[in-house]
Design an enzyme around this catalytic site. Structure first.
Site, PDB file in Angstrom:
ATOM      1  N   HIS A  65       0.407 -11.835   1.949  1.00  0.00           N
ATOM      2  CA  HIS A  65      -0.656 -11.087   1.262  1.00  0.00           C
ATOM      3  C   HIS A  65      -1.414 -11.930   0.232  1.00  0.00           C
ATOM      4  CE1 HIS A  65      -1.693  -6.624   0.248  1.00  0.00           C
ATOM      5  NE2 HIS A  65      -2.742  -7.399   0.045  1.00  0.00           N
ATOM      6  N   LYS A 120       1.248  -6.636   5.933  1.00  0.00           N
ATOM      7  CA  LYS A 120       1.294  -7.831   5.084  1.00  0.00           C
ATOM      8  C   LYS A 120       2.576  -7.874   4.258  1.00  0.00           C
ATOM      9  CE  LYS A 120      -3.674  -7.081   4.540  1.00  0.00           C
ATOM     10  NZ  LYS A 120      -3.712  -5.599   4.502  1.00  0.00           N
ATOM     11  N   TYR A 153       0.834  -1.213   0.000  1.00  0.00           N
ATOM     12  CA  TYR A 153       0.000   0.000   0.000  1.00  0.00           C
ATOM     13  C   TYR A 153       0.867   1.261   0.000  1.00  0.00           C
ATOM     14  CZ  TYR A 153      -3.762  -3.150   1.660  1.00  0.00           C
ATOM     15  OH  TYR A 153      -4.670  -4.172   1.816  1.00  0.00           O
TER      16      TYR A 153
END
Length: 275
Positions: A110, A77, A52
């Site tokens: 993930h 993650k 992210y």
């Protein structure tokens, strides 16, 4: 939210808040303000990921919040490119540094990326991080039944959580049944299908009956199923609205009406083919 959020006890005895705050697709520069709004609204569980690109923004909000570390639940993650034993340890160090923390509460692989077949090596590294106390609970994300079974062939450490795409349009019955059998908590990402299900007549009717929004009805449905759920928003009013789901309950007929909306609707990638 004056009352503390309900929690679910994971298979290692650690408690996770049942409602958390996700920061997927939130730019790092906006993340600190969004997380600050969530903490102000009463959220204590924050879900981010290396990919992210906003772990630093999350860390800044946590540091500035003045909330004691033991009252926060932080998830991040491992990204696909960092899978493998040594690469996982290195990636974890990088995430921890960005977050400005000495441990995370939940660390997830993930995606399984089955063609690369490195998730079992990554899991061995995560077992070490758990043993060292740097990860309080270890889990996976987007793992299908076959991936979970293969992981457990090799390891005595059962994932505490599998975070999967889950909403009324994609209810994942087989996976949820396997989770129940293995003692894995189901955590829903994209819990509102990015809005794709919110216009369903069944949901709008239930919402009108309770004086709630369709989004609040869907979040309530997740909670009553026993899922952990992590809606995301950057709008303070929406962040508060998503947390305002504890003053009503859905009846059996309403739960059944929502169950009937299942149609295999994926808003994200297919875990069997994303590599």
């Amino acid at each position: 939210m004056s009352t503390p959020l309900p929690t679910i006890t994971l298979n290692n005895g650690i408690e996770i808040p049942q409602l958390g705050f996700g920061v997927f697709q939130v730019p790092d520069a906006e993340t600190t303000a969004a997380v600050a709004s969530a903490l102000e609204a009463g959220y204590r569980s924050i879900d981010t990921a290396a990919i992210y690109g906003n772990e630093a923004g999350v860390g800044q909000a946590l540091a500035e919040s003045g909330i004691a570390r033991e009252d926060l639940f932080v998830t991040t993650k491992l990204w696909n490119a960092d899978q493998g034993h040594d690469a996982t340890l290195k990636a974890f160090d990088a995430s921890l540094a960005k977050l400005g923390l000495d441990h995370v509460d939940l660390y997830l692989i993930h995606w399984p990326t089955p063609a690369r077949d490195l998730y079992r090596e990554s899991w061995r590294a995560i077992e070490t991080l758990v043993a060292d106390g740097r990860v309080r609970a270890a889990g996976v994300s987007n793992f299908q039944p076959a991936h979970l079974r293969r992981l457990l062939d090799d390891s005595a450490l059962v994932p505490a959580v599998n975070q999967i795409e889950l909403h009324p349009g994609l209810q994942q019955a087989e996976l949820r049944a396997l989770h129940a059998e293995l003692g894995i908590v189901t955590e829903a990402w994209s819990p509102l299908a990015q809005g794709a299900v919110l216009g369903e007549p069944a949901l709008t009717a239930i919402a009108a009956r309770h004086g709630k929004s369709p989004a609040q009805v869907v979040l309530r449905w997740h909670l009553q199923l026993g899922n952990v759920v992590i809606p995301k928003s950057v709008t303070p009013a929406r962040i508060r609205e998503n947390a305002d789901v504890f003053d009503f309950a859905l009846g059996d007929d309403e739960m059944a009406a929502i169950a009937a909306l299942d149609r295999g609707l994926r808003t994200g990638p297919d875990p069997d083919t994303l590599n």
